[in-house]
Every structure is written in C-alpha cells, then in structure tokens.
Design an enzyme around this catalytic site. Structure first.
Site, PDB file in Angstrom:
ATOM      1  CG  ASP A  67      59.368  81.500  29.260  1.00 10.67           C
ATOM      2  OD1 ASP A  67      58.850  80.301  30.487  1.00 10.67           O
ATOM      3  OD2 ASP A  67      58.432  82.580  29.542  1.00 10.67           O
ATOM      4  CB  SER A  68      61.373  76.640  31.709  1.00 11.93           C
ATOM      5  OG  SER A  68      60.291  75.528  30.730  1.00 11.93           O
ATOM      6  CG  ASP A 106      56.156  79.675  27.645  1.00 10.90           C
ATOM      7  OD1 ASP A 106      54.206  79.898  28.062  1.00 10.90           O
ATOM      8  OD2 ASP A 106      56.611  78.925  28.730  1.00 10.90           O
ATOM      9  CE  LYS A 136      53.062  78.351  29.390  1.00  4.72           C
ATOM     10  NZ  LYS A 136      53.913  79.362  30.342  1.00  4.72           N
ATOM     11  CD  GLU A 138      54.729  83.570  32.475  1.00  9.25           C
ATOM     12  OE1 GLU A 138      54.918  84.693  33.140  1.00  9.25           O
ATOM     13  OE2 GLU A 138      55.403  82.991  32.467  1.00  9.25           O
ATOM     14  CD  GLU A 205      54.843  78.358  37.374  1.00  3.96           C
ATOM     15  OE1 GLU A 205      54.541  78.173  35.922  1.00  3.96           O
ATOM     16  OE2 GLU A 205      56.074  78.258  37.871  1.00  3.96           O
TER      17      GLU A 205
HETATM   18  O1  KIV Z   1      58.483  77.838  31.130  1.00  2.00           O
HETATM   19  C1  KIV Z   1      57.344  76.787  31.210  1.00  2.00           C
HETATM   20  O2  KIV Z   1      58.422  75.949  31.371  1.00  2.00           O
HETATM   21  C2  KIV Z   1      56.159  76.928  31.989  1.00  2.00           C
HETATM   22  C3  KIV Z   1      55.971  75.668  32.846  1.00  2.00           C
HETATM   23  C4  KIV Z   1      56.407  75.489  34.403  1.00  2.00           C
HETATM   24  C5  KIV Z   1      54.077  75.715  33.171  1.00  2.00           C
HETATM   25  O3  KIV Z   1      55.528  77.671  31.842  1.00  2.00           O
END
Ligand code: KIV
Length: 290
Positions: A67-68, A106, A136, A138, A205
């Site tokens: 989600d970055s 994510d 994924k 959090e 992280e």
């Molecule tokens: O969103 C993302 O790119 C991430 C990584 C930095 C682990 O969660």
C-alpha cells in the site's frame, strides 16, 4: 538465482513476455525456513505495475503490491487513503506481469480491522480479482484472531509487525520501534501471536536490530526484514527507494541506482530536441514509398 526466461519476441511493443516458469507457492516459501534457519534468504521487492513486475520477477522470490503505492504512485501523504480498488487494480497488473514470484497484496487501511468477517470479504475480493497468492495485513496480537480466521479459510496471510505505517497517527510518526522495554516486549509478543495464528511469513519493519534477531529466532515462519536485520530470513524494500527515485528516504534504504537523475536527464534532452526540432529525426518518421 539465474534468469532462465526465454523472451517471446512476438509480443508487441517493449514488453516481451517471459515464458511461464513455475510460480513459487506459499508452502515453498514457508519451507525455506527449516529448523529455525533460512540458508537462502528470501528476496522481496514491491511492484505496482506489470512492467516493473516483469523486470523484477526473475530476481525475486516474492513481489509485494504494497500500500506504499499510495505515496509512490499516487502522491498521497500516507497509506491511509489507499483503497481496495487501487490494490485490486495494481495487484492484477503485477500478477499479469510475473510468472515466478509469489505475489502478496497489501490489505488497505479500513478494509480488515473491524472484524474477521470484514477481513475475509476484503481478502477474498483481492484474491479473486488479482490472482495473487496471499495478502498482507498490519498488526500483531490484535490481529491474531483475524489472521487465524483467514488462514483457516484458505487465505494465506503475511503479517506485518514493528513499525506499521497504517498506524502512523497512533505511533506519532515513522520512528523505529523497540526503544522502550514495553515496545521491545510488544514486538516479540506480536511476532509470536502472528506466527501462532497461522501466518505463513511476516514483515518486521523499523525495529532495533537485536529485537529483529530475537523475533526471527523465536518463530518458525520466515521473518522478512525492512530496517530490521540482515539476520532476518529475507529482506524487502520499496523498489522505487532502492532505485533512487526519491531524494529523501528512510535510513534503512540502500540506493542501488540513481534513476531520478537519469529520468531528469532524459526529459531535459528530449525537451531540447523538441525545441530545436531535432526530434523527430529521419529514423522516427514515415515517408511515402518511392
Ligand atoms: O507497503 C509496503 O510497501 C510495505 C513494505 C514497505 C513492507 O508494507
């Protein structure tokens, strides 16, 4: 890992499609950690587009549609306003652009925290619309019930502990975690909770190195570090950070290239060519047949 793809030159434009190669699966990734050790560290990078996925695929074990992308692609100030639609569109593109790496997508903020049922609806949508192999999310102990709910229903989950960017407001920023005894203990308890709940791997992280090592040693699933330790079971970076796309990055980023400079130089040269009418030149033009 050597690149064994054969390029299909019949494919149009500049995106030759590599020949299918067996895609890594969740059990294969999980088994890379054996008796508490990972001989061959797992390689993960982020990808948000099909073309980037094509370029990274042969070199990675996993591609993360993180989600970055909110910040990297959409210029948002944080990951908080990333939507399920964004994740599904980019996730599908990355699956289309890869053959080998396991693709993890994510779950965006707000799409899973309310209940395990909400998480199942969001995760099943992500998986069916993108074709990815895992999601994924959090959170540690507080997300254990949700991780168990998804894992028991055929949705492989990668956990994410330590610095969890979706909690930036609660954490008060993006500083590394684990400086107090309370945080130290929480990170280790989170790692155990995520593993016990059935996650197949987790990201750690922005945690102090000794804690990252202890967390890695305390669980039997792979721990993928980012700002953690080289002794984690693998590493992940945001690809654009790794390529040097941004002027400011976190301390934990190593730049392997200076792509922003190259893009600027190319744009400057193109602009000059357009302005002095040297582009397009004879090689780029169509003339009537003689
Ligand atoms: O969103 C993302 O790119 C991430 C990584 C930095 C682990 O969660």
């Amino acid at each position: 890992m050597s690149t064994t793809f054969k390029l299909d030159t019949s494919t149009s434009r500049a995106n030759p499609t590599p020949q299918p190669r067996k895609r890594l699966t969740v059990p294969v990734i999980q088994r890379r950690k054996f008796e508490g050790k990972t001989e061959d560290p797992l390689v993960m990078l982020t990808a948000y587009t099909a073309r980037t996925a094509q370029l990274l695929d042969a070199h990675c074990d996993m591609l993360l549609v993180g989600d970055s992308l909110g910040q990297v692609i959409y210029g948002l100030p944080s990951t908080l306003s990333v939507t399920l639609d964004m994740m599904c569109n980019h996730g599908a593109a990355v699956v289309r652009g890869s053959y080998h790496s396991l693709v993890v997508v994510d779950m965006p903020f707000g799409s899973y925290e309310q209940s395990p049922q909400q998480a199942f609806e969001s995760a099943s949508r992500i998986m069916s619309e993108t074709g990815c192999a895992a999601v994924k999310l959090e959170g540690g102990q507080t997300m254990a019930e949700t991780i168990a709910f998804l894992s028991q229903r055929g949705i492989p989950v990668m956990g994410h502990i330590g610095l969890t960017p979706q909690a930036v407001n609660a954490l008060g920023g993006y500083a590394a975690r684990g400086r107090s005894q309370e945080e130290h203990e929480k990170i280790l308890a989170d790692a155990k909770a995520v593993a016990d709940a059935g996650a197949f791997a987790m990201v750690a992280e922005g945690v102090l190195e000794p804690i990252a090592i202890a967390a890695t040693q305390s669980v039997d699933i792979p721990v993928i570090g980012i700002g953690a330790s080289a002794r984690c079971d693998g590493q992940v970076l945001v690809t654009e950070d790794m390529l040097g796309m941004f002027e400011r990055t976190a301390r934990f980023v190593k730049r392997y290239h200076n792509i922003s400079q190259q893009i600027e130089q190319a744009a400057e040269k193109y602009a000059g060519d357009v302005r002095d009418r040297s582009f397009p030149g004879p090689d780029q033009l169509y003339q009537p047949k003689k």
